[in-house]
Design an enzyme around this catalytic site. Sequence first.
Site, short mmCIF file in Angstrom:
data_model
loop_
_atom_site.label_atom_id
_atom_site.label_comp_id
_atom_site.label_asym_id
_atom_site.label_seq_id
_atom_site.Cartn_x
_atom_site.Cartn_y
_atom_site.Cartn_z
N PRO A 108 23.90 13.83 -9.86
CA PRO A 108 23.42 14.84 -10.82
C PRO A 108 22.90 14.21 -12.10
CG PRO A 108 25.83 14.86 -10.68
CD PRO A 108 25.34 13.90 -9.63
N GLU A 109 21.86 14.80 -12.64
CA GLU A 109 21.28 14.35 -13.90
C GLU A 109 21.51 15.45 -14.94
OE1 GLU A 109 17.32 12.69 -13.34
OE2 GLU A 109 17.78 12.19 -11.27
N HIS B 148 38.86 15.59 0.38
CA HIS B 148 38.23 14.95 -0.79
C HIS B 148 38.43 15.73 -2.09
CE1 HIS B 148 36.47 12.28 2.10
NE2 HIS B 148 35.72 13.22 2.62
N ARG C 223 32.97 9.99 -2.31
CA ARG C 223 32.77 8.55 -2.52
C ARG C 223 33.62 7.99 -3.65
NH1 ARG C 223 26.39 7.57 -2.10
NH2 ARG C 223 27.08 5.41 -2.21
#
Length: 272
Positions: A2-3, A91, A110
């Site tokens: 995400p930005e 997760h 991750r």
Amino acid sequence: MPELPEVETICRGLAPSIVQQKIITITIYNNKLRYPIPKNISKSLAKQTIQKIYRRGKYILLTTKKGTLIIHLGMSGTLQIKPKNHPSGKHEHFILTFANDLSLRYKDPRRFGAILWTNKDPLKHPLLKKLGIEPLDNNFTANYLYDRAKSKHCAVKQFIMNNEVVTGIGNIYANEVLFAAKINPLTAANTITLHRYQILAKEIKKILRSAIKHRGTTIQDHTDSHGKQGSFQNKLKIYGKFDENCCRCQTKLTHIKLGQRTTFFCLFCQNN
Ligand code: ZN
């Protein structure tokens, strides 16, 4: 990853569910993120009320009376709102439940993200204090870019993706803003004129604002806190356009690797 527009969208999406809500439980299923989740975090957050949620760069800050929870989503992190009794999924490493029977779930397959705590000024936290200017701030101007670029021999794309210069512009938006400003991503940052930085600064603000309005870019499975997708991917003009022609001049687009990130450009429109 995400930005700025995606992180801003996440903050806006979460606010109605968690602001002014008291934390009832804190559960850590796995503290091994990019940095370990601090051991004292449960004690610090216990019974606290979230006063505010906001963003600095790509960091999400949740303010309480006692201190601030700092969250970074890394490569694959998401924050989701679910009913508190919803079974915890794979997760989901960190879950807060609130007095309104909702829960905030940090999911990160991750585990490159981070969940940290500070009882001091969060903007002075070691990870945040080096961050450059916010691109939507009034002080972010062509003159700022031009001055900061004077000592920078790197490619302009890497210059605007440097979080110590300006925060929140990642690979997608760097490709888009350089295409809009007709600047070749490989041009050395210190050789670009003030006039061209004026165009670039304007395009950065315009494109980021438009992306926020469209709730960000959804690539792969990125969704906001309520599982909704953004729509800016439909507005992208160059990012991800392998084997396509330029929408302005119909020249076949070029893509190369620059600093391990795929860089798209039009050799005709962005020729210097
Ligand atoms: Zn073109």
